[in-house]
Design an enzyme around this catalytic site. Structure first.
Site, short mmCIF file in Angstrom:
data_model
loop_
_atom_site.label_atom_id
_atom_site.label_comp_id
_atom_site.label_asym_id
_atom_site.label_seq_id
_atom_site.Cartn_x
_atom_site.Cartn_y
_atom_site.Cartn_z
N TRP A 13 4.27 3.55 -0.97
CA TRP A 13 3.98 5.12 -0.55
C TRP A 13 2.96 5.23 -2.09
O TRP A 13 1.76 6.63 -1.55
CB TRP A 13 5.58 5.55 -0.87
CG TRP A 13 4.94 7.26 -1.07
CD1 TRP A 13 5.83 8.23 -1.89
CD2 TRP A 13 5.00 7.98 0.11
NE1 TRP A 13 6.14 9.18 -0.97
CE2 TRP A 13 5.00 9.39 0.01
CE3 TRP A 13 4.01 7.65 1.20
CZ2 TRP A 13 4.55 10.15 1.13
CZ3 TRP A 13 3.51 8.66 2.54
CH2 TRP A 13 4.33 9.50 2.06
N ARG A 33 2.24 -0.29 -12.30
CA ARG A 33 3.28 -0.28 -13.25
C ARG A 33 2.31 -2.18 -14.09
O ARG A 33 2.71 -1.84 -15.43
CB ARG A 33 4.34 -0.94 -13.16
CG ARG A 33 5.22 -1.20 -13.71
CD ARG A 33 6.77 -1.97 -13.74
NE ARG A 33 6.97 -2.31 -11.95
CZ ARG A 33 7.61 -2.79 -11.45
NH1 ARG A 33 9.10 -1.68 -11.80
NH2 ARG A 33 7.39 -3.63 -10.50
N LYS A 78 12.11 9.31 -3.75
CA LYS A 78 13.44 9.96 -3.15
C LYS A 78 14.37 9.08 -3.20
O LYS A 78 14.70 8.29 -3.55
CB LYS A 78 13.68 9.65 -1.67
CG LYS A 78 12.30 10.40 -0.58
CD LYS A 78 12.33 10.33 0.51
CE LYS A 78 10.85 10.74 1.46
NZ LYS A 78 10.49 10.75 2.68
N GLY A 106 9.40 14.39 3.53
CA GLY A 106 9.22 14.27 4.94
C GLY A 106 9.41 12.77 6.07
O GLY A 106 9.68 11.77 5.31
N LYS A 161 19.46 10.58 3.39
CA LYS A 161 19.25 9.88 4.76
C LYS A 161 18.98 8.61 3.88
O LYS A 161 18.71 7.10 5.13
CB LYS A 161 17.84 10.62 5.03
CG LYS A 161 16.34 10.61 4.51
CD LYS A 161 15.82 9.00 4.48
CE LYS A 161 14.91 9.06 4.17
NZ LYS A 161 14.27 8.13 3.77
N ASP A 214 13.09 13.26 8.30
CA ASP A 214 13.32 12.24 7.95
C ASP A 214 14.47 11.50 8.36
O ASP A 214 14.36 9.56 8.24
CB ASP A 214 13.63 12.20 6.35
CG ASP A 214 12.76 11.43 5.68
OD1 ASP A 214 12.76 10.34 5.66
OD2 ASP A 214 12.86 11.96 4.14
N SER A 224 11.26 1.12 7.69
CA SER A 224 12.05 1.16 6.92
C SER A 224 12.67 0.39 5.94
O SER A 224 13.78 -0.48 6.88
CB SER A 224 13.20 2.69 7.70
OG SER A 224 14.10 2.98 6.36
N ARG A 225 12.36 0.54 4.65
CA ARG A 225 13.73 -0.85 3.70
C ARG A 225 15.07 -0.87 4.44
O ARG A 225 15.60 -1.15 3.98
CB ARG A 225 13.03 -0.86 2.47
CG ARG A 225 11.39 -0.72 2.51
CD ARG A 225 10.63 -0.25 0.90
NE ARG A 225 9.85 0.08 0.76
CZ ARG A 225 9.13 0.01 -0.39
NH1 ARG A 225 10.13 0.80 -1.39
NH2 ARG A 225 8.03 0.05 -0.74
N GLU A 251 16.09 2.97 -1.96
CA GLU A 251 16.18 3.34 -2.92
C GLU A 251 18.13 3.83 -2.23
O GLU A 251 18.72 4.47 -3.24
CB GLU A 251 15.80 4.77 -2.75
CG GLU A 251 14.72 4.30 -3.34
CD GLU A 251 14.71 4.42 -5.28
OE1 GLU A 251 15.07 4.53 -5.20
OE2 GLU A 251 13.68 4.37 -5.50
#
Length: 301
Positions: A13, A33, A78, A106, A161, A214, A224-225, A251
């Site tokens: 992202w 990182r 998120k 979103g 979500k 979303d 989508s993971r 997440e």
């Protein structure tokens, strides 16, 4: 007007946002990182910061930059912090109380944006002047930004979500059909509304891009993971095996645990979240979770 923008986080992202902002004519520096804390100082002169680290890294990142001069930060992480139950913007504000924080959320699957496909998102905050300015500065032909004044609801919707996307992945992995998926997502929206209402967000936020928008993107796409993680769970993999197969941050896992714990404390009815939490603990199989949902007491919608 071209801005100097620092992007904190070089995952999917963060990298996508950096690319979009660069295409919009801004001068963008990205910190990953692996660059280490010393390299972070290169972003200290940024006019705007974009927080795109995984949620688990937000608190530590905020501590590293809290001594910098105040400037707007766009919070894009998120989820809910598993130890405190706080959102990313709350963590930023705790460390940097003088910084104006806005939320970006979103239906934004990174891989689609990387292909040049169009998308829209929401900037949320309480400073209408700042929101309007950032909306104009950060929007592009590919990435259209709307604004609202419910940052808490926007952020909670984006966190919740992910949990529902895990459930949707399980549903589809079990091949339960379109009727079951539609029923699940409809009830998921009602469950999200319970949490938003209980924590002070606006329920109408759920009917915009940050909520149902979303949810539809994340809970129906193998990009989508969280959805892929649910598919893996339906295939019989345990939590760790599913995380390893996805190979990226999911997440919805820590967020589910945080919301389930909060729901028990508040005595909220969160059957989908609770079922996913029990699955993550290994206390239920996917089939048992389905049976538990279908055998709930009959009541009004």
């Amino acid at each position: 007007m071209a801005l100097t923008i620092g992007v904190l986080g070089g995952g999917a992202w963060g990298s996508t946002l950096a690319g979009l902002l660069s295409q919009g004519g801004h001068r963008v520096q990205i910190w990953r990182r692996e660059h280490g804390p010393q390299a972070l100082q290169a972003l200290a002169a940024s006019e705007v910061l974009v927080g795109a680290t995984a949620l688990v890294g937000v608190s530590g990142m905020a501590q590293q930059i809290k001594g910098w001069s105040a400037r707007p930060i766009v919070s894009c992480s998120k989820g809910l912090d598993p130890s405190s139950g706080q959102t990313a913007s709350a963590l930023w504000k705790a460390a940097c109380p003088l910084w104006p924080v806005v939320v970006l959320s979103g239906p934004n699957l990174a891989s689609e944006l990387q292909q040049g496909l169009p998308a829209a998102s929401v900037l949320a905050g309480h400073d209408e002047g700042l929101l309007s300015t950032l909306q104009q500065q950060l929007s592009t032909e590919q990435f259209r930004l709307y604004r609202n004044n419910d940052p808490l609801g926007t952020e909670l919707a984006g966190a919740l979500k992910n949990v529902m996307a895990v459930a949707a992945g399980i549903c589809d992995g079990l091949q339960l059909g379109a009727n079951a998926r539609a029923s699940l997502l409809t009830r998921a929206l009602a469950e999200m509304a319970t949490v938003l209402h209980g924590l002070g967000g606006r329920q109408d936020t759920l009917y915009g891009l940050a909520g149902i928008g979303d949810l539809l993107a994340t809970a129906t796409s193998p990009l989508s993971r969280n959805y892929r993680f649910g598919l893996c769970m339906a295939d019989g993999l345990d939590r760790q095996q599913a995380l390893e197969k996805v190979g990226a941050t999911v997440e919805g896992v820590p967020t589910c645990e945080a919301i389930a714990s909060l729901g028990r404390q508040k005595q909220w009815s969160l059957p989908i979240t609770e079922s996913v939490a029990l699955l993550l603990q290994g206390a239920l199989s996917p089939a048992q979770a389905l049976q538990q949902l279908m055998q709930r007491e009959l009541r009004c919608e």
